[in-house]
Design an enzyme around this catalytic site. Structure first.
Site, short mmCIF file in Angstrom:
data_model
loop_
_atom_site.label_atom_id
_atom_site.label_comp_id
_atom_site.label_asym_id
_atom_site.label_seq_id
_atom_site.Cartn_x
_atom_site.Cartn_y
_atom_site.Cartn_z
N MET A 63 -11.47 -4.61 13.23
CA MET A 63 -10.74 -4.95 11.58
C MET A 63 -10.43 -6.35 10.90
SD MET A 63 -9.39 -0.42 11.28
CE MET A 63 -8.36 -0.94 9.80
N ARG A 65 0.03 -0.05 22.06
CA ARG A 65 1.14 -0.28 23.19
C ARG A 65 2.07 0.85 23.49
NH1 ARG A 65 3.11 -6.25 21.11
NH2 ARG A 65 3.79 -4.80 18.89
N LYS A 125 0.90 -0.91 0.38
CA LYS A 125 0.04 0.00 0.18
C LYS A 125 1.18 1.17 -0.30
CE LYS A 125 -4.27 -2.69 2.25
NZ LYS A 125 -5.20 -1.82 3.14
N GLY A 133 -0.80 2.12 13.97
CA GLY A 133 0.30 1.08 12.57
C GLY A 133 -0.95 1.69 11.27
#
Ligand code: ATR
Length: 284
Positions: free
Chosen positions: A223, A160, A74, A137
């Site tokens: 997701m 995190r 991507k 992310g």
């Protein structure tokens, strides 16, 4: 397009990824094409890790009209596009390439709008809601602009590695009320919608979440998707979530937006989601 002999040829589309074998995109686009009476061919292509640009150039040089791009390409596709939609620019990643009438290749990112449309189809209202997004992310970066465009009261990004959440807040804070937290900071906070955008579900792991995060009527969205609820969705059920959904609808939703960009026709997503869900359940 026309063949060298002057015949009209079926428009060619494909999805590039690595791995690609299990991609549902060809089946989804085949159903969209049938539904809308569009004459198109959609293939899947395994592309070697360092071959994306060459493969994409070849595809368009041979008359291809549009590509979907999945993991791990991507960001390569973002670099490859000659023009970008504002949401792709913001996402820093492209999942759809489209040859335009001006001959330029447009890069779009339909992942976030695919998720937001899925929430609308599910009857979930994001406006004025308190939203928690888990993870910071590429997957989360891709949804932030469409999510904030729904005018939630607030979006908290918990990760995190808190510094990565802070980087996203710095980048997107002009679009709405955004805050970065660590998982430990979530104690005592309440949310109406939680979206899991970590890759933890892939390995069956769960971010460390306090048990009382959910408001009454809260909705939880992962997701990722699968035949069984993900560990996050199981956590949601165990902790009083009123509604849960996995990312199958997002997958179909992002495909529908890509189809719309290419063909200027909006396909129906619900029958396609239903068919894919049935197939998933049959394989259990
Ligand atoms: P993607 O493209 O799927 O977003 P990514 O960019 O590698 O993949 O991001 C993965 C996200 O999942 C990150 O937010 C990561 O947290 P860190 O930034 O701290 O690495 C998160 N993640 C992965 N495994 C996790 C786990 N077991 N618990 C919590 N978060 C996890």
């Amino acid at each position: 397009m026309q063949s060298p002999l002057g015949f009209e040829m079926t428009d060619q589309y494909a999805v590039f990824g690595n791995p690609i074998n299990h991609s549902k995109s060809p089946a989804i686009h085949r159903q969209f094409a049938e539904q809308t009476g569009q004459d198109l061919h959609y293939a899947k292509q395994l592309v070697a890790e360092d071959e994306f640009v060459t493969a994409a150039h070849t595809f368009f040089a041979q008359g291809g009209k549009g590509l979907n791009v999945t993991v791990p390409f991507k960001v390569d596709a973002f670099g490859f596009a000659q023009e970008l939609t504002p949401r792709a620019q913001r996402a820093g990643a492209v999942n759809t390439l489209a040859l335009q009438s001006n001959g330029k290749i447009l890069g779009d990112n339909t992942d976030g709008i695919g998720m937001v449309h899925d929430m609308h189809n599910l009857g979930w209202d994001i406006g004025a809601k308190r939203v928690l997004v888990l993870g910071a992310g590429g997957a989360v970066r891709g949804i932030l602009q469409p999510l904030l465009a729904e005018h939630p009261e607030k979006v908290v990004i918990a990760n995190r590695t808190r510094s990565k959440a802070e980087e996203l807040v710095a980048e997107f804070h002009d679009l709405g009320n955004l805050q970065a937290l660590s998982f430990e900071d979530l104690v005592g906070k309440k949310f109406d919608i939680i979206v899991n955008g970590t890759s933890a579900s892939l390995s069956g792991e769960l971010p460390p979440l306090p048990a009382d995060l959910l408001n009454a009527q809260a909705c939880c969205y992962d997701m990722m998707y699968g035949a069984e609820p993900t560990v996050f969705l199981q956590w949601a059920l165990d902790n009083g979530s009123a509604k849960i959904a996995d990312g199958l609808g997002m997958l179909v939703g992002q495909a529908a937006e890509a189809f719309y960009l290419w063909r200027h026709i909006r396909p129906e997503v619900v029958p396609v989601i239903t068919a894919l869900r049935r197939q998933l359940n049959e394989k259990k």
